[in-house]
Design a protein around this motif. Structure first.
Motif, PDB file in Angstrom:
ATOM      1  N   ASP A   2     -13.219 -40.924 -60.028  1.00  0.00           N
ATOM      2  CA  ASP A   2     -13.016 -40.029 -61.165  1.00  0.00           C
ATOM      3  C   ASP A   2     -13.507 -38.629 -60.826  1.00  0.00           C
ATOM      4  OD1 ASP A   2     -15.846 -41.071 -61.485  1.00  0.00           O
ATOM      5  OD2 ASP A   2     -15.739 -39.645 -63.127  1.00  0.00           O
ATOM      6  N   LYS A   3     -13.040 -37.718 -61.678  1.00  0.00           N
ATOM      7  CA  LYS A   3     -13.224 -36.292 -61.377  1.00  0.00           C
ATOM      8  C   LYS A   3     -14.701 -35.935 -61.241  1.00  0.00           C
ATOM      9  CE  LYS A   3     -11.638 -31.762 -62.892  1.00  0.00           C
ATOM     10  NZ  LYS A   3     -10.770 -31.019 -63.834  1.00  0.00           N
ATOM     11  N   VAL A   4     -15.497 -36.503 -62.132  1.00  0.00           N
ATOM     12  CA  VAL A   4     -16.929 -36.166 -62.135  1.00  0.00           C
ATOM     13  C   VAL A   4     -17.572 -36.519 -60.801  1.00  0.00           C
ATOM     14  CG1 VAL A   4     -19.145 -36.904 -63.125  1.00  0.00           C
ATOM     15  CG2 VAL A   4     -17.299 -36.226 -64.627  1.00  0.00           C
ATOM     16  N   ARG A   6     -16.170 -37.064 -58.003  1.00  0.00           N
ATOM     17  CA  ARG A   6     -15.594 -36.278 -56.918  1.00  0.00           C
ATOM     18  C   ARG A   6     -16.233 -34.897 -56.854  1.00  0.00           C
ATOM     19  NH1 ARG A   6     -11.538 -32.790 -57.115  1.00  0.00           N
ATOM     20  NH2 ARG A   6     -10.795 -33.570 -59.122  1.00  0.00           N
ATOM     21  N   LEU A   7     -16.265 -34.245 -57.989  1.00  0.00           N
ATOM     22  CA  LEU A   7     -16.845 -32.899 -58.024  1.00  0.00           C
ATOM     23  C   LEU A   7     -18.321 -32.928 -57.644  1.00  0.00           C
ATOM     24  CD1 LEU A   7     -15.277 -31.472 -61.309  1.00  0.00           C
ATOM     25  CD2 LEU A   7     -14.704 -30.806 -58.983  1.00  0.00           C
ATOM     26  N   GLU A  10     -18.961 -32.875 -53.926  1.00  0.00           N
ATOM     27  CA  GLU A  10     -18.411 -31.771 -53.116  1.00  0.00           C
ATOM     28  C   GLU A  10     -19.470 -30.744 -52.732  1.00  0.00           C
ATOM     29  OE1 GLU A  10     -15.121 -30.034 -55.129  1.00  0.00           O
ATOM     30  OE2 GLU A  10     -13.810 -31.765 -54.795  1.00  0.00           O
ATOM     31  N   TYR A  41     -19.828 -26.524 -63.577  1.00  0.00           N
ATOM     32  CA  TYR A  41     -18.546 -26.852 -64.205  1.00  0.00           C
ATOM     33  C   TYR A  41     -18.741 -26.853 -65.715  1.00  0.00           C
ATOM     34  CZ  TYR A  41     -17.219 -28.240 -59.513  1.00  0.00           C
ATOM     35  OH  TYR A  41     -16.961 -28.238 -58.164  1.00  0.00           O
ATOM     36  N   ASP A  46     -12.775 -26.837 -69.326  1.00  0.00           N
ATOM     37  CA  ASP A  46     -11.968 -27.683 -68.456  1.00  0.00           C
ATOM     38  C   ASP A  46     -11.002 -28.500 -69.304  1.00  0.00           C
ATOM     39  OD1 ASP A  46     -11.160 -29.904 -66.682  1.00  0.00           O
ATOM     40  OD2 ASP A  46     -12.691 -29.101 -65.346  1.00  0.00           O
ATOM     41  N   GLU A  48      -9.780 -31.279 -68.767  1.00  0.00           N
ATOM     42  CA  GLU A  48     -10.162 -32.686 -68.792  1.00  0.00           C
ATOM     43  C   GLU A  48     -11.599 -32.871 -69.282  1.00  0.00           C
ATOM     44  OE1 GLU A  48      -8.618 -34.836 -65.056  1.00  0.00           O
ATOM     45  OE2 GLU A  48      -8.271 -32.685 -64.737  1.00  0.00           O
ATOM     46  N   GLU A  51     -12.790 -36.142 -71.131  1.00  0.00           N
ATOM     47  CA  GLU A  51     -12.886 -37.330 -70.267  1.00  0.00           C
ATOM     48  C   GLU A  51     -14.117 -37.251 -69.386  1.00  0.00           C
ATOM     49  OE1 GLU A  51      -8.256 -37.697 -70.207  1.00  0.00           O
ATOM     50  OE2 GLU A  51      -9.104 -38.069 -68.192  1.00  0.00           O
ATOM     51  N   MET A  52     -14.385 -36.054 -68.910  1.00  0.00           N
ATOM     52  CA  MET A  52     -15.548 -35.873 -68.045  1.00  0.00           C
ATOM     53  C   MET A  52     -16.824 -36.176 -68.823  1.00  0.00           C
ATOM     54  SD  MET A  52     -14.209 -32.435 -66.141  1.00  0.00           S
ATOM     55  CE  MET A  52     -15.506 -32.104 -64.978  1.00  0.00           C
TER      56      MET A  52
END
Lengths: 101, 418
Positions: A2-4, A6-7, A10, A41, A46, A48, A51-52
């Motif tokens: 999921d995006k969280v 992943r971010l 990074e 972030y 955002d 999304e 969801e985050m």
């Protein structure tokens, strides 16, 4: 992934925040005082964002923001960051990811 | 500094006021007795200097009084001056001291010719006052001792009254809050939210009153234990319960903050002097460290380093929260002020502001969390004995602030200027 998550992986220091959240602002100031620059972030900016937020709650955060990740791992919210800093554990944790003066 | 050039007339005059002063000492109230005792002191000094000035010019050995006798009166004036200042009578002491200094300085114009002619006349007078002077000095010392004892008794009385006053104040606060709550019940329609708020506050007030009492008892226990040199294990128990007691307060505050966060932030539940130092509903963690650290000597190198780091990280965290609070103020302010003012309805602005104010509870909780963490870290860094001393110092500090509040509230009215 999921995006969280992943971010979060990074960059060394990642902060999930909301631009209207004053407690998030306080955490930003703390990092500034220590001399580190987190990757921020803003969930309210955002698409999304909702969801985050839910993802962060699932990961165990009592409040979705502020949420701090160091080295891809969740450190926690304001409470955890403050405790860590006062016990002297925050700076050593940050060292591999940030060059600090 | 001390100029022993009294004119002869001044010297004789001093001895005469002395005589008058002695009679007056037997009557009158405490204050005038003490001020008269001071007058005796000053005339004592004048006469002593008078004698020295004469003895300097005449070879006759019989007029040399003891050096101690000369310095004692001035020294006593100095002590009494400070004593009177703490008693809240600054005018009496300072004016006396100034008087003595002025009189001494004014005598510098005396010519040596005057002194030479006067010294012959004085030879006859001098033998009489010598014994008188020594007797007066002794009486003076006695009077000073008595006044010190009286002052001690007075201060003791004051301390007792102060404690009583603190207790009465707390009772009044509790009674008032309970009165408010009762008023809420009677008004029926207002019970709803405000009833909960008031009962939350009333409950907190009662608990806090008890908390302060327990705190006071714990401080006394710590003090006794430290003086008695009990074992580290027993001391540890006291330290743990001391720290736990603070944690209890943070729990109480968290509960009442949910009911009314403005109540906690206003600090109305604390005494006025404590409120002066208030930071987001309580004491500053960095302030805590400033109070504690001087009391903890000696610290090891390692401890000094750790305390230093703690001070720095504490300050950084404090700054972060302070700035966050400022941001919150700005946000709420701009929200409330926003929108057209020529519209009658301000509901949208106020409603939005309400949402933003929710964050205030978080800030109060964070501030208390910071206080808790600071205490915890200090407990980790210090030895048991040091931690006990630290807790004693901290508790005593707040106790003194409360006493300061009471004294301030009961201070005499300012004298009107002429």
């Amino acid at each position: 992934m999921d995006k969280v998550t992943r971010l979060a992986s990074e960059n060394g220091l990642v902060l999930f925040s909301k631009s209207s959240c004053c407690l998030c602002y306080a955490v930003k100031i703390l990092f500034q005082e220590i001399g580190v620059t987190p990757t921020v972030y803003e969930l309210d900016q955002d698409p999304e964002g909702r969801e985050m937020e839910r993802a962060l709650m699932r990961l165990g955060c009592s409040a979705p923001v502020p949420a701090v990740f160091i080295g891809g791992k969740l450190v926690g919210s304001t409470n955890e960051v403050m405790s860590l800093h006062l016990s002297g554990g925050l700076i050593p944790l940050l060292r591999p990811y940030h060059s600090m003066c | 500094m001390l100029q022993p050039n009294l004119k002869e007339e001044e010297g004789i005059e001093a001895i005469e006021t002395w005589n008058v002063g002695e009679q007056q000492e037997l009557e009158g109230d405490e204050e005038s007795k003490l001020s008269i005792a001071l007058d005796i002191n000053s005339t004592c000094a004048k006469v002593a200097f008078f004698i020295i000035s004469k003895s300097m010019n005449s070879p006759t050995p019989q007029f040399v009084p003891s050096r101690l006798g000369i310095y004692e009166p001035i020294h006593q004036i100095g002590i009494w001056g400070e004593n009177f200042k703490s008693n809240g009578n600054p005018n009496t002491s300072t004016s006396v001291i100034v008087e003595v200094d002025n009189k001494l300085e004014n005598e510098s114009e005396t010519t040596s010719h005057e002194m030479l002619t006067a010294s012959n006349n004085y030879k006859q007078e001098a033998s009489k006052p010598i014994d008188k002077i020594q007797r007066r000095l002794a009486q003076n010392r006695e009077a000073a001792r008595k006044s010190r004892l009286r002052k001690k008794a007075y201060v003791q009385q004051l301390e007792n009254s102060r404690l009583k006053l603190i207790q009465l104040e707390q009772e009044l606060q509790r009674a008032r809050q309970q009165g408010l709550y009762m008023g809420g019940v009677l008004e029926g329609s207002h019970i709803g939210f405000s009833g909960t708020v008031n009962s939350g506050i009333a409950a907190f007030e009662m608990e806090y009153g008890r908390w302060v009492d327990v705190q006071h008892r714990q401080i006394c226990e710590l003090r006794t234990a430290l003086n008695a040199h009990i074992s580290d294990i027993e001391l540890r128990i006291l330290v743990e319960s001391g720290i736990g007691h603070y944690f209890e307060l943070f729990r109480m505050k968290s509960t009442v903050a949910k009911a009314d966060v403005f109540y906690v932030i206003s600090g109305v539940w604390k005494t006025s002097a404590e409120r002066f130092f208030s930071w987001i509903g309580g004491f500053r963690p960095s302030e805590l460290l400033k109070v504690l650290v001087p009391q903890l000597d000696p610290l090891t190198e390692q401890q000094i380093l750790e305390v230093c780091n703690l001070k720095q990280s504490c300050q950084q965290a404090e700054d972060a929260l302070s700035q966050g609070m400022e941001k919150l103020q700005e946000t709420v302010s701009s929200t409330v002020a926003g929108g057209p003012v020529d519209e009658v309805s301000y509901i949208p602005q106020v409603a939005t502001a309400m949402e933003k104010l929710e964050a205030l509870v978080s800030f109060v909780n964070q501030a208390d969390h910071l206080r808790q963490e600071t205490l915890q870290q200090m407990s980790r860094i210090l030895t048991t004995r040091q931690a006990a001393r630290g807790l004693l110092a901290l508790g005593e500090y707040f106790h003194r602030l409360r006493a300061l509040s009471t004294l301030w509230a009961t201070r005499p009215p300012e004298p009107s200027l002429p």
